[in-house]
Scaffold this active site. Structure first.
Site, PDB file in Angstrom:
ATOM      1  N   CYS A  45       0.829  -1.210   0.000  1.00  0.00           N
ATOM      2  CA  CYS A  45       0.000   0.000   0.000  1.00  0.00           C
ATOM      3  C   CYS A  45       0.859   1.254   0.000  1.00  0.00           C
ATOM      4  O   CYS A  45       0.333   2.366  -0.130  1.00  0.00           O
ATOM      5  CB  CYS A  45      -0.922  -0.003   1.206  1.00  0.00           C
ATOM      6  SG  CYS A  45      -1.786  -1.557   1.372  1.00  0.00           S
ATOM      7  N   CYS A  74     -12.966   0.477   8.427  1.00  0.00           N
ATOM      8  CA  CYS A  74     -12.098  -0.020   7.362  1.00  0.00           C
ATOM      9  C   CYS A  74     -12.189   0.856   6.121  1.00  0.00           C
ATOM     10  O   CYS A  74     -13.276   1.291   5.749  1.00  0.00           O
ATOM     11  CB  CYS A  74     -12.512  -1.432   6.960  1.00  0.00           C
ATOM     12  SG  CYS A  74     -12.675  -2.576   8.327  1.00  0.00           S
ATOM     13  N   SER A  75     -11.050   1.054   5.473  1.00  0.00           N
ATOM     14  CA  SER A  75     -11.070   1.741   4.190  1.00  0.00           C
ATOM     15  C   SER A  75     -11.712   0.812   3.167  1.00  0.00           C
ATOM     16  O   SER A  75     -11.685  -0.402   3.328  1.00  0.00           O
ATOM     17  CB  SER A  75      -9.655   2.120   3.762  1.00  0.00           C
ATOM     18  OG  SER A  75      -8.834   0.977   3.725  1.00  0.00           O
ATOM     19  N   LYS A  78     -10.170   6.151   4.477  1.00  0.00           N
ATOM     20  CA  LYS A  78     -11.520   5.743   4.865  1.00  0.00           C
ATOM     21  C   LYS A  78     -12.582   6.334   3.946  1.00  0.00           C
ATOM     22  O   LYS A  78     -13.430   5.610   3.430  1.00  0.00           O
ATOM     23  CB  LYS A  78     -11.788   6.173   6.317  1.00  0.00           C
ATOM     24  CG  LYS A  78     -13.226   5.950   6.778  1.00  0.00           C
ATOM     25  CD  LYS A  78     -13.569   4.469   6.867  1.00  0.00           C
ATOM     26  CE  LYS A  78     -15.057   4.207   6.833  1.00  0.00           C
ATOM     27  NZ  LYS A  78     -15.633   4.233   5.497  1.00  0.00           N
ATOM     28  N   HIS A 108      -9.404   3.844  -1.083  1.00  0.00           N
ATOM     29  CA  HIS A 108      -8.058   3.294  -0.963  1.00  0.00           C
ATOM     30  C   HIS A 108      -7.730   2.347  -2.120  1.00  0.00           C
ATOM     31  O   HIS A 108      -7.639   1.134  -1.930  1.00  0.00           O
ATOM     32  CB  HIS A 108      -7.912   2.598   0.390  1.00  0.00           C
ATOM     33  CG  HIS A 108      -6.542   2.083   0.681  1.00  0.00           C
ATOM     34  ND1 HIS A 108      -5.383   2.662   0.176  1.00  0.00           N
ATOM     35  CD2 HIS A 108      -6.123   1.017   1.436  1.00  0.00           C
ATOM     36  CE1 HIS A 108      -4.336   1.969   0.606  1.00  0.00           C
ATOM     37  NE2 HIS A 108      -4.749   0.972   1.355  1.00  0.00           N
TER      38      HIS A 108
END
Lengths: 130, 387, 347
Positions: free
Chosen positions: B88, B209-210, B331, B335
């Site tokens: 990421c 969670c994203s 978020k 992402h």
């Protein structure tokens, strides 16, 4: 996982065979070929862990990759083995039961099955050590 | 070593871009950035593309060449293109390679792109799990929400973080996302939205969670001394830092502290010769709500264990002492993993140019980014200022 | 004298009540539990199978009495639910107990008596002087088609025996078998579930062979039922072994310790090995144990066993979970979750 990829780690997956640096005394499971502290001055030898340990942190997973979806919800934990090294593992217990510091011991289980006609991956998981 | 400036930035709208392919996302963001930088193809010396897992998300490797080709830099111009991967943190790292290429004198005008097309695959959870230790974390049943949930479990146990404080991270990021037209989610939410959402990996719920997003972001850099040939508002790169850590979470001495964030942050501040109080706003890697709290602590903005309270008091929201993730963060802005690191820089550029619109940080002079790969095995951090 | 060096058992922690299965199929629960004498049965976890039971049982045996695993030269696993049609369960056990590579291994199948067939093989190898120790295991995740009579009893578990001749905790004085071609129960290659001859499996199957082997044993040894402290019979349900015991002249007291079917169900190849393990859990030096297995198809293996002083001095039984402890550790499942556990819901 290909057949060879599973097969080559059988001693580690079945029997928690890790490594130990004879210079600093640190035990590594998952095994390491180089001691991260002593590096080239270290001396790495095989070391079988006892399978006894305690929970350092955990989570109850309600969502998983397809491979593990049949197990949902399941407890994932980081376990510190009595040799001092840590391992991430599925912890077989009721979600309400798990807590930080819980003593655990290793058991032999199916980790994963490659469909209905592929190989079965066996290995180590943990259960509460009552 | 030459000083480097960002002269252009562009991004696609992040979200479930069902009608847009991997290459079309790159083209859309690339054209926006090149227009913004007022750069012609002939002037471009190199291209770096950050993508975590095009190979598994869309079955495409060699994406440096693909992206160069489809933005018109391949066939006629033969621009060298390099793919950069650090899970990421791929985007942030692609930018760092671009900065290195320019500061070393090897290249003048360099493009740093980040892209991920995530919705063309069914089991994205398994693809993302490849950012952890596949052999000893993922094969044991670890997922990314599961790993960050174990960080949250450890953090809550040590510091007494409340569920409300954790939820407030998502509430605040949605507040910011609602003010970003490029964000995946542009709706405001409440703490109860987060706390009543479905459990994913206890204590983390869906709104901690994203999301899985498609998107691309592109920035253009050149030597600071040449920046004004292209733009009136160049943004100076004050620091470019990167640090590493163990691949597996279980090998970290303290699960609630990302050692690589601490190291990269310290390095960045040293390079920029700045203090924490000099930073006006920061874009951090909130792949999960807990990660934002750890990030602002590990970067040294607040003491360990106090980020929850700091967030609850509104200090990380627009108007607070340290606005965090004005883009909406991972978020709310979304992402697309490889794109996130570049998007953070895009947001810093908007803010420092004063083009942040409804989410503008008043008087923003210095901004910082922190981009994480995996559970912190790679951290890339940059500091930017108005030139 | 050849005998049992150590032993270990494994029973998974999940149970389903027979009345819950009856509810799903619209059957009369009281009639079924009354007819079978079985109240509940053991169910495996998702990640358990015959290989994991076998490993856990074998490790428990080695925990009770540390033997040099390098002296284990054979591992035989008897089961009718080997996880692979082709690829031995026994090598997984050998690897997991550290006995590989200088050993032989094979899987056995003889319906519910494959475990005792493995014990007989191990006895032969040890008695002949070919090796010091051999491991024999009987374990099953028993299969019964949804709605079939077998589903009410088909259970899960197993036990492992290390056979050798230095200081056995129990000497195996004699073994004999009684075998014929009797198609009372079968599963064709590639089929998920076995079929059976219904009531035919009783007299021409279970009783003919069980009584045949049992009487042969008493003839060979010149014994009578009252010479034995305990008797263990194959237990496809609770009724058959009680009836066989009665026909042979054994008392309820003699079969009590080894009769697990009421709260365990039928663990197929695991049934007699587990029943014997339960007896060894409580046995005292000098106890004499009569054992007769039964496997459809069909045959019975009988054993005459005498417990030695070594059970007090050479083995620490408390280092492995007893059958009673494992039967007491349980979590009940409803039929839907049970079906998920058993893989009856295809995903």
């Amino acid at each position: 996982m290909t057949v060879a990829r599973f097969w080559r780690e059988i001693p580690q997956r079945y029997n928690l065979v890790g490594t130990k640096c004879e210079v600093c005394g640190d035990v590594f499971f998952p095994p390491r070929a180089i001691c991260p502290h002593c590096r080239r001055d270290g001396k790495i030898v095989p070391c079988q862990c006892s399978g006894k340990g305690k929970v350092l942190t955990y989570s109850v997973l309600s969502a998983a990759s397809d491979q593990f979806s049949a197990l949902k919800p399941y407890v994932l934990a980081i376990i510190e083995l009595e040799e001092g090294t840590r391992v991430t593992s599925h912890l077989i217990c009721e979600p309400e039961e798990v807590h930080i510091g819980m003593p655990v011991k290793s058991v032999f289980r199916v980790l994963d099955r490659e469909g209905s006609d592929g190989i079965i991956h066996y290995g180590t998981k943990f259960v509460p050590d009552l | 070593m030459r000083e480097v400036a960002v002269i252009g930035a562009g991004m696609t709208k992040f979200g479930e871009r069902w009608d847009t392919s991997f290459r079309d996302l790159c083209t859309e963001a690339g054209i926006a950035a090149l227009e913004d930088a007022n750069v012609a193809g002939e002037q471009i010396d190199a291209l770096f593309v950050g993508s975590m897992s095009a190979g598994r998300f869309v079955g495409q490797e060699h994406v440096g060449a693909l992206v160069a080709d489809y933005v018109g830099l391949g066939g006629d111009l033969h621009v060298p293109a390099t793919r950069v991967e650090a899970a990421c943190a791929s985007g942030g790292l692609a930018f760092r390679q671009a900065v290195a290429a320019v500061s070393s004198g090897m290249s003048d005008v360099v493009i740093a792109a980040g892209v991920e097309k995530m919705t063309d695959v069914g089991d994205s959870t398994d693809v993302l799990a490849g950012a952890a230790d596949r052999e000893w974390e993922s094969f044991a049943g670890a997922t990314f929400p599961g790993l960050y949930a174990m960080i949250a479990c450890d953090y809550m146990h040590k510091y007494g973080l409340t569920r409300e404080q954790l939820a407030q991270v998502a509430v605040k990021n949605h507040f910011h996302g609602a003010r970003n037209p490029f964000a995946h989610f542009q709706n405001e939410i409440t703490q109860s939205t987060v706390m009543n959402s479905t459990l994913v990996a206890s204590p983390l719920r869906l709104f901690d969670c994203s999301p899985v997003s498609d998107g691309a972001a592109v920035v253009v850099v050149c030597p600071l001394e040449k920046a004004r040939e292209f733009t009136d508002t160049p943004i100076k790169v004050l620091a470019s830092a990167q640090a590493g850590d163990t691949i597996a979470l279980h090998d970290r001495p303290d699960f609630s502290t990302m050692g690589a964030t601490v190291a990269a942050g310290n390095s960045a501040f040293r390079q920029a010769k700045l203090e924490r109080k000099d930073i006006d706003f920061v874009e951090v890697h909130d792949c999960f709500t807990i990660a934002e709290l750890c990030a602002i602590e590990d970067l040294g903005f607040v003491p360990k264990g106090t980020a929850g309270k700091f967030t609850e008091q509104g200090e990380t929201q627009l108007g607070g002492k340290l606005p965090v993730n004005t883009s909406g963060g991972l978020k709310a802005c979304g992402h697309p993993v490889g794109a996130t690191g570049i998007k953070q820089i895009w947001e810093v550029v908007q803010q420092l140019r004063g083009e942040g619109g409804k989410r503008q940080v008043e008087g923003a002079e210095i901004g910082m980014t922190q981009n994480v790969g995996g559970t912190g095995a790679t951290v890339v951090s940059h500091i930017f200022g108005r030139a | 004298m050849v005998g049992i060096i150590t032993y270990g058992a494994y029973i998974p922690r999940f149970r389903i009540k027979i009345e819950e299965i009856a509810r799903v199929w619209g059957a009369n629960a009281a009639e079924i539990t009354g007819g079978l004498g079985v109240l509940e049965k053991a169910v495996p976890d998702y990640d358990e199978n015959t290989a994991t039971f076998s490993v856990e049982a074998a490790r428990s045996a080695l925990c009770r009495r540390p033997v040099d695993v390098a002296d284990i030269k054979a591992v035989y696993v008897g089961s009718e639910s080997h996880p692979y049609a082709v690829k031995p369960t026994a090598v997984t056990v050998g690897e997991a107990i550290g006995a590989t590579p200088v050993m032989t291994a094979a899987d056995y199948e003889f319906a519910c008596k494959a475990g005792t067939a493995a014990i007989q093989t191990a006895m032969g190898l040890v008695s002949s002087g070919m090796m010091k120790y051999a491991v024999a295991i009987g374990a099953d995740t028993a299969q019964g088609a949804p709605g079939d009579a077998l589903e009410y009893t088909a259970a899960a578990g197993g036990a492992a025996y290390v056979i050798g001749n230095d200081d056995p905790i129990a000497v195996i004085n004699e073994t004999c078998s009684f075998t014929s071609d009797t198609p009372d129960f079968w599963r064709r290659e590639g089929e998920d579930y076995p079929r059976h001859g219904g009531r035919f499996s009783g007299d021409p199957g279970y009783f003919k062979h069980t009584l045949g082997a049992a009487k042969l044993m008493m003839e060979l040894r010149g014994t009578k039922p009252s010479d034995y402290t305990h008797a263990v019979f194959h237990q496809p349900n609770a009724k058959f072994p009680q009836k066989a015991a009665q026909m042979l002249g054994f008392t309820k007291e003699q079969i009590k310790a080894g009769l697990l079917a009421p709260t365990l169900g039928n663990t197929y190849s695991g049934a007699v090995p587990l029943g014997l393990a339960a007896v060894l859990d409580v046995a005292k030096p000098g106890d004499r144990i009569f054992v007769t297995s039964y496997g459809s198809g069909a045959g019975s293996d009988a054993f005459d066993i005498t417990v030695t002083d070594a059970i007090l001095t050479k083995i620490d039984r408390s280092r492995g979970a007893t059958v009673e402890q494992m039967l007491a550790t349980k979590k009940y499942l409803d039929y839907a979750v049970y079906a998920r556990h058993k893989g009856k819901i295809r995903m």
